[in-house]
Design a protein around this motif. Structure first.
Motif, PDB file in Angstrom:
ATOM      1  N   GLN A 148       0.878  -0.980  -0.159  1.00 56.48           N
ATOM      2  CA  GLN A 148      -0.154   0.023   0.011  1.00 56.48           C
ATOM      3  C   GLN A 148       1.038   1.244  -0.034  1.00 56.48           C
ATOM      4  OE1 GLN A 148      -3.457   0.402   0.002  1.00 56.48           O
ATOM      5  NE2 GLN A 148      -3.154   2.521  -0.533  1.00 56.48           N
ATOM      6  N   MET A 149       0.905   2.109  -1.024  1.00 50.21           N
ATOM      7  CA  MET A 149       1.567   3.063  -1.112  1.00 50.21           C
ATOM      8  C   MET A 149       0.705   4.649  -0.957  1.00 50.21           C
ATOM      9  SD  MET A 149       4.417   1.894  -4.308  1.00 50.21           S
ATOM     10  CE  MET A 149       3.002   1.926  -5.345  1.00 50.21           C
ATOM     11  N   ASN A 150       1.057   5.078  -0.134  1.00 49.63           N
ATOM     12  CA  ASN A 150       0.176   6.604   0.262  1.00 49.63           C
ATOM     13  C   ASN A 150       1.239   7.684  -0.129  1.00 49.63           C
ATOM     14  OD1 ASN A 150      -2.084   4.939   0.932  1.00 49.63           O
ATOM     15  ND2 ASN A 150      -1.462   4.974   3.014  1.00 49.63           N
ATOM     16  N   ASN A 151       0.589   8.891  -0.300  1.00 44.43           N
ATOM     17  CA  ASN A 151       1.244  10.239  -0.302  1.00 44.43           C
ATOM     18  C   ASN A 151       2.521   9.966  -1.231  1.00 44.43           C
ATOM     19  OD1 ASN A 151       2.094  12.712  -0.150  1.00 44.43           O
ATOM     20  ND2 ASN A 151       3.309  12.144   1.800  1.00 44.43           N
ATOM     21  N   LEU A 152       2.122   9.641  -2.414  1.00 50.03           N
ATOM     22  CA  LEU A 152       2.983   9.242  -3.545  1.00 50.03           C
ATOM     23  C   LEU A 152       3.655  10.516  -3.881  1.00 50.03           C
ATOM     24  CD1 LEU A 152       1.480   6.343  -5.531  1.00 50.03           C
ATOM     25  CD2 LEU A 152       3.544   6.019  -4.553  1.00 50.03           C
ATOM     26  N   LYS A 153       5.053  10.230  -4.507  1.00 45.49           N
ATOM     27  CA  LYS A 153       5.823  11.518  -4.981  1.00 45.49           C
ATOM     28  C   LYS A 153       6.402  11.158  -6.176  1.00 45.49           C
ATOM     29  CE  LYS A 153       7.146  12.475  -0.065  1.00 45.49           C
ATOM     30  NZ  LYS A 153       8.386  12.322   0.885  1.00 45.49           N
ATOM     31  N   PRO A 154       6.818  12.088  -6.871  1.00 39.86           N
ATOM     32  CA  PRO A 154       7.249  11.870  -8.284  1.00 39.86           C
ATOM     33  C   PRO A 154       8.484  11.003  -8.299  1.00 39.86           C
ATOM     34  CG  PRO A 154       6.420  14.267  -8.258  1.00 39.86           C
ATOM     35  CD  PRO A 154       6.428  13.647  -6.627  1.00 39.86           C
ATOM     36  N   GLU A 155       9.247  11.299  -7.193  1.00 43.00           N
ATOM     37  CA  GLU A 155      10.470  10.304  -7.189  1.00 43.00           C
ATOM     38  C   GLU A 155      10.042   8.897  -7.020  1.00 43.00           C
ATOM     39  OE1 GLU A 155       9.798  13.247  -5.520  1.00 43.00           O
ATOM     40  OE2 GLU A 155      10.524  13.239  -3.445  1.00 43.00           O
ATOM     41  N   ASP A 156       8.769   8.438  -6.669  1.00 40.59           N
ATOM     42  CA  ASP A 156       8.300   7.013  -6.525  1.00 40.59           C
ATOM     43  C   ASP A 156       8.215   6.401  -7.749  1.00 40.59           C
ATOM     44  OD1 ASP A 156       6.456   8.261  -3.803  1.00 40.59           O
ATOM     45  OD2 ASP A 156       8.479   7.196  -3.792  1.00 40.59           O
ATOM     46  N   THR A 157       8.374   7.147  -9.032  1.00 34.94           N
ATOM     47  CA  THR A 157       7.847   6.699 -10.221  1.00 34.94           C
ATOM     48  C   THR A 157       9.241   5.552 -10.540  1.00 34.94           C
ATOM     49  OG1 THR A 157       6.931   8.714 -11.166  1.00 34.94           O
ATOM     50  CG2 THR A 157       8.050   7.248 -12.793  1.00 34.94           C
TER      51      THR A 157
END
Length: 127
Positions: free
Chosen positions: A81-90
């Motif tokens: 489960q991934m929350n508060n995703l950021k562009p660097e999580d791409t």
């Protein structure tokens, strides 16, 4: 032979959420320790989070406070489960499995040695 299939990736805006799934099939699928790893374009693969059959969990710094790994034994599936995703999580997110003999932290640290890998699911975070 163990097989892993990831799903749940996609496009999401910053601050959004996704839940990735890693479905395991094959003999003794429930007896494997599972890790999530990711690889962004032009970067090395890095560990995200790992869980053992004893429910020991290790989260990389990038995951702490935002990502949660969990499992459903009845479905032989591990989730991220991934929350508060950021562009660097791409990145392309992969799950990997092995019958690990060591700490869960070491398992995440040596992901390249894990026996079985899925084909990955793409996560793209952008506004």
């Amino acid at each position: 032979q163990l097989q892993l299939v990831e799903s749940g990736g996609g496009f999401v805006q910053p601050g959004g959420s996704l839940r990735l799934s890693c479905a395991a099939s094959g003999p003794n699928a429930r007896n494997y320790d599972i890790g999530w790893f990711r690889q962004a374009p032009g970067k090395d693969s890095e560990a995200v989070s790992c869980v053992t059959v004893n429910d020991d969990i290790y989260d990389a710094d990038s995951a702490k406070g935002r990502f949660t790994i969990s499992g459903d034994n009845a479905k032989n599936t591990v989730y991220l489960q991934m929350n508060n995703l950021k562009p660097e999580d791409t990145a392309v997110y992969y799950c990997a499995a092995d019958m690990w003999r060591g700490t869960v932290r070491a398992m995440c640290g040596k992901g390249y040695t894990l026996h079985t890998w899925g084909r990955g699911t793409q996560v793209y975070v952008s506004s």
